[in-house]
Enzyme design. Structure first.
Site: not given
Length: 382
Positions: A78, A133-135, A275, A292, A294, A370
């Protein structure tokens, strides 16, 4: 509970790299000491995002002469990748509705000619749940001009951040171990490492496939990743044993900790905060690692209970920074609310204070995906 300490036991040292006023739960520190008591353990380093996990702390780097698969966990490989993502027009409200369904795997035609690690094609191109997530994000502030220029990043640039792992492949690898050996050491370290490395490669491929799917759906030009670093892994390296003597063939386990010795790492905030992309330069005291993300400060159950009492679903779909959240799972919206996490600025500040990382740029979310909205799937299924 917040604390900073370095403790030596008869077996291993424990070091939590966080300021006295940082939010570090006592349960997480206790888990670090439990790990330190394992046979062969040499050093446990807790990152400033340290929090309790299932059987082992999350946000920790653990050096040992013995390989423990449970300290890596099931989501082997991951990690987080950051891709330059060029769009003609950036209108978050329009783009949010165009994200592909990343719960649906890619078709066989897409995989034609691709060497699939482990031969595991079932879930390729899918995101998974939890904190994945994809952001779509914007570079908000350049913190180090030299490093930013090296990576080709400037304020106002658009990037795609992809956080996911090895899905069912990693789960299969860990299950094969625990069914026979529980939380114990790997009976055949070489065999485990071979499977582990396949899962790490699978995670890298999966992140690239998802980035490509989003780029196609949004009509964007996708660049090569400026970073793609996993934070659940184990590597074989040399170091000092618990007698202070040089030793080869040691195992550095990372669970929710990214390699921080010469790597650029995206340290994720939340869907409603910045981020930070940092240049890592962590040494042995920190397990050659950086945070990695928060780090959670609430369990999922607590976040769900408190969130339902405090927020309406509609409030969680547009964040305090004006970004949009694509998520058809109401429970996940509450579990992953920004308030369930620690302050990312504190985590970054602790890394800087301890000389572990240099911030390069901050990013601000525009659209965080999400899971698909219910209406976008055949039959409205979840």
């Amino acid at each position: 509970m917040s604390q900073q300490h370095s403790v030596s036991t008869s077996r291993a040292t424990v070091r939590v790299l966080a300021a006295p006023d940082s939010w570090i739960e006592s349960d997480a520190v206790d888990q670090c000491h439990q790990v330190a008591a394992l046979d062969g353990m040499i050093h446990v380093a807790g990152m400033p995002d340290l929090h309790p996990g299932k059987g082992a702390p999350i946000g920790a780097a653990m050096l040992s002469s013995v390989l423990y698969p449970l300290l890596v966990g099931s989501d082997i490989g991951c990690g987080i990748a950051v891709f330059p993502f060029r769009l003609k027009r950036v209108v978050p409200e329009r783009l949010a509705g165009r994200f592909p369904d990343l719960d649906e795997p890619v078709g066989p035609a897409v995989l034609d000619g691709i060497d699939i690690p482990g031969g595991y094609a079932e879930q390729l191109g899918t995101l998974g749940r939890g904190n994945h997530f994809v952001e779509l994000a914007r570079v908000d502030e350049v913190r180090h001009a030299g490093h930013a220029a090296r990576l080709g990043l400037a304020a106002g640039d658009t990037v795609l951040i992809v956080h996911s792992g090895s899905r069912g492949l990693g789960q299969r690898i860990l299950r094969a171990h625990t069914e026979q050996h529980g939380a114990g050491p790997a009976a055949d370290p070489a065999a485990y490492l071979t499977a582990h490395d396949e899962a790490v490669r699978w995670g890298h491929l999966n992140r690239r496939l998802m980035a490509g799917r989003v780029a196609d759906a949004l009509g964007a030009e996708l660049g090569e990743p400026v970073t793609d670093v996993c934070h659940n892994s184990v590597e074989v390296r040399s170091g000092l044993d618990r007698h202070g003597e040089h030793a080869d063939g040691l195992y550095l386990h990372r669970k929710g900790a990214a390699p921080g010795d010469g790597q650029d790492v995206l340290i994720a905030g939340t869907r409603g905060t910045h981020s930070f992309l940092v240049a890592g330069h962590a040494g042995p005291e920190a397990g050659h690692s950086v945070a990695h993300g928060a780090g959670r400060k609430m369990s999922r159950a607590d976040a769900l209970r408190r969130g339902k009492a405090k927020h309406r679903v509609e409030e969680l779909r547009r964040t305090a920074v004006g970004s949009l959240v694509v998520c058809g799972d109401r429970q996940l919206l509450f579990e992953e609310a920004p308030t369930a996490y620690k302050r990312i600025e504190q985590v970054i500040g602790d890394l800087v204070t301890h000389g572990l990382a240099t911030p390069i740029v901050s990013t601000l979310p525009l659209v965080t995906y999400k899971t698909a909205e219910l209406g976008t799937r055949p039959g409205g299924r979840r």
